[in-house]
Design a protein around this motif. Structure first.
Motif, mmCIF file in Angstrom:
data_model
loop_
_atom_site.group_PDB
_atom_site.id
_atom_site.type_symbol
_atom_site.label_atom_id
_atom_site.label_comp_id
_atom_site.label_asym_id
_atom_site.label_seq_id
_atom_site.Cartn_x
_atom_site.Cartn_y
_atom_site.Cartn_z
ATOM 1 N N MET A 109 5.256 -9.912 13.497
ATOM 2 C CA MET A 109 5.405 -11.332 13.783
ATOM 3 C C MET A 109 6.820 -11.757 13.403
ATOM 4 S SD MET A 109 2.750 -14.284 12.754
ATOM 5 C CE MET A 109 3.080 -16.024 13.001
ATOM 6 N N PHE A 110 7.185 -11.519 12.132
ATOM 7 C CA PHE A 110 8.554 -11.779 11.684
ATOM 8 C C PHE A 110 8.895 -10.826 10.549
ATOM 9 C CE2 PHE A 110 7.552 -16.218 13.132
ATOM 10 C CZ PHE A 110 8.462 -16.246 14.177
ATOM 11 N N PRO A 111 10.135 -10.346 10.487
ATOM 12 C CA PRO A 111 10.591 -9.658 9.269
ATOM 13 C C PRO A 111 10.779 -10.694 8.172
ATOM 14 C CG PRO A 111 12.414 -9.917 10.806
ATOM 15 C CD PRO A 111 11.189 -10.444 11.511
ATOM 16 N N LEU A 112 10.515 -10.310 6.953
ATOM 17 C CA LEU A 112 10.666 -11.241 5.839
ATOM 18 C C LEU A 112 11.843 -10.812 4.965
ATOM 19 C CD1 LEU A 112 6.865 -11.874 5.061
ATOM 20 C CD2 LEU A 112 8.454 -13.344 6.312
ATOM 21 N N TYR A 113 11.610 -10.342 3.769
ATOM 22 C CA TYR A 113 12.675 -10.070 2.808
ATOM 23 C C TYR A 113 12.600 -8.618 2.343
ATOM 24 C CZ TYR A 113 8.561 -10.903 -0.027
ATOM 25 O OH TYR A 113 7.278 -10.861 -0.521
ATOM 26 N N ASN A 114 13.674 -8.156 1.703
ATOM 27 C CA ASN A 114 13.712 -6.794 1.185
ATOM 28 C C ASN A 114 13.140 -6.735 -0.224
ATOM 29 O OD1 ASN A 114 14.979 -6.045 3.539
ATOM 30 N ND2 ASN A 114 17.017 -5.960 2.643
ATOM 31 N N GLU A 115 12.460 -5.620 -0.501
ATOM 32 C CA GLU A 115 11.926 -5.355 -1.841
ATOM 33 C C GLU A 115 12.529 -4.042 -2.344
ATOM 34 O OE1 GLU A 115 7.479 -6.804 -2.099
ATOM 35 O OE2 GLU A 115 7.740 -5.586 -0.305
ATOM 36 N N GLU A 116 13.143 -4.098 -3.498
ATOM 37 C CA GLU A 116 13.779 -2.898 -4.049
ATOM 38 C C GLU A 116 12.736 -1.920 -4.602
ATOM 39 O OE1 GLU A 116 16.813 -5.903 -3.630
ATOM 40 O OE2 GLU A 116 14.874 -5.993 -4.662
ATOM 41 N N VAL A 117 13.024 -0.638 -4.430
ATOM 42 C CA VAL A 117 12.186 0.409 -5.012
ATOM 43 C C VAL A 117 12.725 0.717 -6.402
ATOM 44 C CG1 VAL A 117 11.303 2.756 -4.780
ATOM 45 C CG2 VAL A 117 11.696 1.362 -2.725
ATOM 46 N N THR A 210 19.401 7.670 -3.714
ATOM 47 C CA THR A 210 20.489 7.733 -2.724
ATOM 48 C C THR A 210 20.345 8.913 -1.770
ATOM 49 O OG1 THR A 210 21.829 9.006 -4.297
ATOM 50 C CG2 THR A 210 22.105 6.609 -4.315
ATOM 51 N N GLU A 211 19.251 9.621 -1.847
ATOM 52 C CA GLU A 211 19.074 10.828 -1.037
ATOM 53 C C GLU A 211 19.098 10.493 0.461
ATOM 54 O OE1 GLU A 211 17.717 11.743 -5.103
ATOM 55 O OE2 GLU A 211 17.509 10.040 -3.722
ATOM 56 N N PRO A 220 19.493 1.033 2.334
ATOM 57 C CA PRO A 220 20.311 1.169 1.117
ATOM 58 C C PRO A 220 20.427 -0.186 0.419
ATOM 59 C CG PRO A 220 21.388 2.201 3.000
ATOM 60 C CD PRO A 220 20.236 1.416 3.547
ATOM 61 N N SER A 221 20.329 -0.158 -0.904
ATOM 62 C CA SER A 221 20.378 -1.404 -1.667
ATOM 63 C C SER A 221 20.974 -1.116 -3.040
ATOM 64 C CB SER A 221 18.967 -1.990 -1.802
ATOM 65 O OG SER A 221 19.000 -3.272 -2.365
ATOM 66 N N VAL A 235 22.811 0.098 -10.151
ATOM 67 C CA VAL A 235 22.061 1.278 -9.720
ATOM 68 C C VAL A 235 21.831 1.188 -8.214
ATOM 69 C CG1 VAL A 235 19.957 2.639 -10.000
ATOM 70 C CG2 VAL A 235 20.887 1.377 -11.954
ATOM 71 N N ASP A 236 22.276 2.207 -7.495
ATOM 72 C CA ASP A 236 22.037 2.267 -6.055
ATOM 73 C C ASP A 236 20.622 2.776 -5.806
ATOM 74 O OD1 ASP A 236 24.574 1.367 -5.179
ATOM 75 O OD2 ASP A 236 25.420 3.344 -5.588
ATOM 76 N N VAL A 237 19.870 2.015 -5.026
ATOM 77 C CA VAL A 237 18.484 2.367 -4.726
ATOM 78 C C VAL A 237 18.252 2.168 -3.225
ATOM 79 C CG1 VAL A 237 17.652 1.824 -7.050
ATOM 80 C CG2 VAL A 237 17.706 0.022 -5.299
#
Length: 343
Positions: A109-117, A210-211, A220-221, A235-237
């Motif tokens: 329907m719509f993309p929302l927001y990013n969630e970090e791992v 980062t793999e 990438p975040s 920290v790159d996640v």
């Protein structure tokens, strides 16, 4: 305060059409009582109430339950899921004909927001590969954390992991007590679970993610330095996108499909025309929503596109029916809006 009311919302409501038939029951599947998904669902339900439409906000275990629920649960037209649920189901449920049927029928329907791992681990675990042979909490079954943790370790072929299916809030004290070696948690940073000074930065750290093989599925975040008291460096996640999903209803099939398609079109229109209002008065994560950021692998539903048309007018009902799940968080805003519209 009145100046904060979006003109688009007023216009959308002013041009709503009266309903000609009884309102179909509508529901959105979200997440746990303290999570972000359920608050996003309540914000959407609040939009519906101002149009006189009831949207039941349903608590759930998370992404997997929501995905299947939109396909199989009666009067459930909407669900919030992580976008990697498609890859998970194609990988781990490839032999389940019913699930694969659902995969073919779901629509974004719509993309929302990013969630970090987030992967919080003992300091002697240097990397994701270092999880091999360790005890790792991966979230409860059917949750978004569970599916992301499972998929990431499968993509990277990390062997010998003893997977503990418990919630992150249960896992954190076990990690601190030395009973497990790491925990996964998918949540928009800053995650409340990791805030405060309870986590010792000399004993625990966030693993970098980062793999290269993960970048076909994930975004990438970066979790900036100081996001958490124990975390002194950036920290790159990777991130996973939360998406609002629905089903590919066929208006020619039967009355339920026709009415559900209309409901999807109505709420598509309401969200699209009132995103600025949601960003000002709803959950803070609305500020990170980019409706153009469609994740790969998802198709936009026909009923969604119908509601996005410039001349589309949602069918509003004269008197709102209270939704089954009300937080009270937007009462002041809604009362002011009603006063403004009466003038």
């Amino acid at each position: 305060m009145l100046k904060k009311i979006a003109p688009a919302l007023i216009l959308a409501l002013a041009f709503c059409l009266p309903a000609n038939a009884a309102e179909i029951e509508k529901s959105i599947m979200t997440g746990g009582a303290k999570g972000t998904y359920i608050k996003i669902g309540r914000d959407i339900a609040a939009l519906g109430r101002e149009c006189g439409q009831t949207l039941n906000v349903v608590e759930s275990a998370g992404s997997l339950e929501n995905f299947i629920g939109v396909r199989n649960r009666k009067n459930t037209q909407f669900g919030i899921v992580q976008n990697d649920v498609l890859e998970y189901l194609k990988t781990f449920e490839a032999n389940d004909a019913e699930i694969q049927k659902a995969v073919k029928g779901v629509r974004i329907m719509f993309p929302l927001y990013n969630e970090e791992v987030h992967i919080l681990a003992k300091s002697d675990v240097p990397s994701l590969e270092g999880l091999a042979g360790k005890k790792v909490a991966i979230g409860v079954k059917d949750s978004g954390t569970y599916l992301t943790a499972t998929l990431i370790m499968d993509i990277l072929q990390i062997k010998g992991v003893e997977k503990i299916a418990i919630n992150p809030d249960e896992a954190l004290p076990k990690l601190q007590a030395g009973e497990i070696d790491a925990l996964f948690y998918v949540a928009g940073a800053p995650a409340a679970l990791f805030q405060g000074d309870a986590i010792d930065g000399s004993k625990f750290h966030l693993l970098p993610i980062t793999e290269a093989p993960l970048l076909a599925t994930y975004i990438p975040s970066r979790i900036d330095a100081g996001t958490y008291d124990f975390q002194k460096s950036a920290v790159d996640v990777v991130s996973v996108k939360a998406v609002l999903m629905t089903y590919d209803y066929d208006k020619k099939r039967n009355a339920y499909h026709r009415d559900s398609c209309k409901a999807v079109a109505d709420f598509s229109s309401l969200i699209l025309n009132n995103l600025e209002a949601l960003q000002r008065t709803g959950h803070p994560k609305w500020k990170n929503v980019d409706l153009t950021a469609l994740p790969p692998g998802w198709k936009v539903g026909v009923c969604v596109k119908e509601g996005m048309a410039m001349d589309y007018k949602p069918a509003c009902i004269a008197k709102a029916t209270p939704a089954s799940d009300e937080s009270g968080e937007n009462d002041e805003y809604l009362n002011l809006l009603k006063q403004r519209l009466k003038k």
